[in-house]
Motif scaffolding. Structure first.
Motif, PDB file in Angstrom:
ATOM      1  N   SER A  32       0.829  -1.209   0.000  1.00  0.00           N
ATOM      2  CA  SER A  32       0.000   0.000   0.000  1.00  0.00           C
ATOM      3  C   SER A  32       0.858   1.252   0.000  1.00  0.00           C
ATOM      4  CB  SER A  32      -0.928   0.011   1.219  1.00  0.00           C
ATOM      5  OG  SER A  32      -1.842  -1.056   1.160  1.00  0.00           O
TER       6      SER A  32
ATOM      7  N   ALA B 112      -8.635   9.749   3.754  1.00  0.00           N
ATOM      8  CA  ALA B 112      -8.687   8.295   3.942  1.00  0.00           C
ATOM      9  C   ALA B 112      -9.804   7.923   4.908  1.00  0.00           C
ATOM     10  CB  ALA B 112      -7.340   7.796   4.451  1.00  0.00           C
ATOM     11  N   ARG B 113     -10.490   6.838   4.603  1.00  0.00           N
ATOM     12  CA  ARG B 113     -11.599   6.384   5.451  1.00  0.00           C
ATOM     13  C   ARG B 113     -11.253   5.126   6.238  1.00  0.00           C
ATOM     14  NH1 ARG B 113     -17.030   7.283   1.687  1.00  0.00           N
ATOM     15  NH2 ARG B 113     -16.740   9.570   1.376  1.00  0.00           N
ATOM     16  N   SER B 114     -10.537   4.211   5.602  1.00  0.00           N
ATOM     17  CA  SER B 114     -10.228   2.960   6.297  1.00  0.00           C
ATOM     18  C   SER B 114      -9.087   3.162   7.279  1.00  0.00           C
ATOM     19  CB  SER B 114      -9.857   1.872   5.296  1.00  0.00           C
ATOM     20  OG  SER B 114      -8.628   2.187   4.657  1.00  0.00           O
ATOM     21  N   ALA B 115      -9.136   2.417   8.377  1.00  0.00           N
ATOM     22  CA  ALA B 115      -8.093   2.513   9.402  1.00  0.00           C
ATOM     23  C   ALA B 115      -6.747   2.036   8.860  1.00  0.00           C
ATOM     24  CB  ALA B 115      -8.504   1.686  10.626  1.00  0.00           C
ATOM     25  N   HIS B 116      -6.784   0.999   8.017  1.00  0.00           N
ATOM     26  CA  HIS B 116      -5.525   0.477   7.465  1.00  0.00           C
ATOM     27  C   HIS B 116      -4.840   1.513   6.578  1.00  0.00           C
ATOM     28  CE1 HIS B 116      -3.195  -1.698   4.296  1.00  0.00           C
ATOM     29  NE2 HIS B 116      -2.667  -2.251   5.374  1.00  0.00           N
ATOM     30  N   ARG B 117      -5.604   2.196   5.738  1.00  0.00           N
ATOM     31  CA  ARG B 117      -5.007   3.198   4.847  1.00  0.00           C
ATOM     32  C   ARG B 117      -4.421   4.360   5.650  1.00  0.00           C
ATOM     33  NH1 ARG B 117      -4.954   4.204  -0.476  1.00  0.00           N
ATOM     34  NH2 ARG B 117      -4.867   6.368  -1.210  1.00  0.00           N
ATOM     35  N   LYS B 118      -5.133   4.770   6.694  1.00  0.00           N
ATOM     36  CA  LYS B 118      -4.611   5.829   7.557  1.00  0.00           C
ATOM     37  C   LYS B 118      -3.319   5.389   8.233  1.00  0.00           C
ATOM     38  CE  LYS B 118      -8.958   8.193   8.617  1.00  0.00           C
ATOM     39  NZ  LYS B 118      -9.898   8.601   9.693  1.00  0.00           N
ATOM     40  N   HIS B 119      -3.280   4.146   8.661  1.00  0.00           N
ATOM     41  CA  HIS B 119      -2.078   3.612   9.313  1.00  0.00           C
ATOM     42  C   HIS B 119      -0.885   3.621   8.351  1.00  0.00           C
ATOM     43  CE1 HIS B 119       0.576   0.904  11.503  1.00  0.00           C
ATOM     44  NE2 HIS B 119       0.568   0.081  10.472  1.00  0.00           N
TER      45      HIS B 119
END
Length: 483
Positions: A87, A187-194
């Protein structure tokens, strides 16, 4: 066709983004323009910087087909998952790629709309595309002269060109970090923010031109400061000062309105350090202005290069540190390293450059019989030399071709070497961490017969410890030498 020496000179000038031309470039056939445009695009430093990102993604895809662990391929030294690594690299690849493409297309569209004319015999689409590409890559070559004196199109066209010059070179790291910050907010998803937080926290492990926040702030201060300084000095020398003989012979801005003088002053200050576009007859430059421009051309892209070199080891922890821990000590060390890197950048290749400059002067001395030309030879040669090494492309020439167009073959070939040194000048001192494929860890472990997820070197036989030299990763220790 072009003589072989002039063709070689133009090709190297286009690939190195220098922009000097020993011939009247706008008067060349359309085939020369197309080939030059392709050389500029294929030599794009921004596109070349994406090659390691693509290779690392391919390496990651190949390793995912095996049973080998692929932790930390993007963020060296951090225990991340394959999804995190992929990612992060995809975010960099897509963001930079779209930024490179959309900025040029937008610049092309705006310039074409401003330059269009109802006369069907006047082409504007291809010249606008060439100008947009040349400005974005700071190449300094044009098919049609830039509109300026008495032309209503001058202000919008020159403003777009200035934005392209800055966005494609010295301000690129600033824009890239701003775009990634924007992605974090959207960003909406927690993974993408991480993943994006990881990318912003340890940027130099993933991409060479993405800097930590403090380095980005330093670049944000230095870049406009250099432009403002040049505006002040050149304005004092050529805008407000008058020649001693009051005849106007030395006024490079003679006959311009106050608005045109201000526009020319700002445009030349933005263009001089990297791009090489000019709307003035630089043959009339005063010695102080010429000296300031030579210094700016020698500085060139040094702020960006200095940050690339000084933040090389800044982007990943050296062991089991907290993922979002405090990096104040590392930050302080790298801020101190900026000064040393700047001094080293300014003195790169100094011995070779002195020899090349003296060789060009000797070559021109033996071939030039014009006494008047010989009197002004040194400053013109030095100006051309600084422009070549800084890969800028402006010249103290009143003709369509640069000053070097009047030089002999030997001098032209020597200047080609100078341009090549200038193009290599902005590279990192060593193999940059963002260039590594990231897969060397499991490759070495596989060759040694170790477990792929082993983080200890206790299993490495002594003869292998002595005979196998593993490349270091950020922090000075490899994955096989962490204890």
């Amino acid at each position: 066709g072009l003589p072989y020496v002039d063709a070689l000179f133009l090709a190297v000038s286009a690939v190195s983004m220098t922009g000097l031309a020993t011939v009247d470039f706008p008067a060349r056939p359309w085939g020369v323009h197309v080939v030059t445009w392709l050389l500029i695009v294929f030599g794009s430093p921004m596109l070349m910087s994406l090659i390691p990102v693509c290779l690392r993604l391919l390496s990651m895809r190949a390793s995912s087909r095996t049973a080998v662990s692929t932790k930390g391929l993007a963020f060296f030294g951090i225990n991340t998952s394959l999804a995190d690594d992929a990612s992060a690299l995809k975010i960099v690849l897509i963001t930079v790629g779209l930024y490179w493409l959309c900025s040029q297309l937008l610049g092309w569209f705006v310039i074409a709309m401003v330059m269009r004319t109802p006369d069907p015999n006047v082409a504007f689409v291809w010249p606008a595309l060439f100008l947009s590409t040349s400005a974005w890559h700071n190449a300094g070559l044009v098919i049609l002269n830039l509109p300026f004196k008495g032309d209503q199109r001058a202000t919008p066209v020159l403003l777009v060109v200035m934005l392209l010059i800055l966005g494609g070179n010295t301000c690129f790291p600033l824009m890239l970090r701003a775009l990634i910050n924007a992605k974090l907010r959207m960003a909406r998803s927690a993974h993408r923010k991480h993943v994006i937080r990881l990318l912003l926290k340890y940027p130099r492990t993933c991409y060479s031109h993405l800097f930590p926040d403090y380095a980005t702030r330093w670049l944000l201060i230095v870049t406009p400061s250099l432009v403002i300084l040049q505006i002040i000095v050149v304005g004092a020398a050529d805008l407000w000062a008058s020649p001693a003989n009051d005849a106007g012979d030395a006024e490079v801005m003679a006959g311009l309105s106050p608005d045109e003088c201000a526009l020319a002053l700002v445009f030349q200050s933005v263009s001089t350090r990297t791009a090489g576009f000019s709307v003035l007859n630089l043959e009339l430059l005063s010695p102080p202005s010429a000296m300031v421009m030579m210094i700016c051309m020698w500085i060139s892209v040094s702020p960006v290069t200095v940050l690339i070199r000084s933040t090389t080891r800044s982007s990943a922890p050296t062991g089991g540190s907290e993922l979002y821990g405090n990096n104040d000590d590392r930050r302080e060390k790298e801020l101190c390293a900026v000064q040393g890197q700047f001094g080293k950048f300014m003195s790169d290749h100094s011995g070779v450059l002195i020899v090349l400059l003296v060789a060009i002067l000797i070559s021109e001395e033996y071939s030039n019989t014009d006494g008047k030309a010989r009197d002004s030879c040194f400053i013109r040669v030095l100006f051309e030399f600084c422009s070549s090494y800084g890969t800028v492309g402006i010249s103290m020439s009143g003709a369509a071709a640069s000053t070097s167009g009047e030089w002999n073959t030997m001098s032209k070939l020597l200047l080609v070497i100078v341009m090549m040194f200038g193009r290599l000048r902005g590279l990192p001192e060593t193999i940059d961490p963002s260039v590594g494929l990231g897969s060397w860890t499991w490759m070495h472990k596989t060759k040694m017969g170790l477990r792929a997820d082993s983080d200890s070197d206790d299993e490495v036989p002594r003869f292998l410890r002595r005979s196998v030299s593993l490349p270091p990763v950020i922090g000075g220790r490899s994955a096989l030498h962490r204890r």
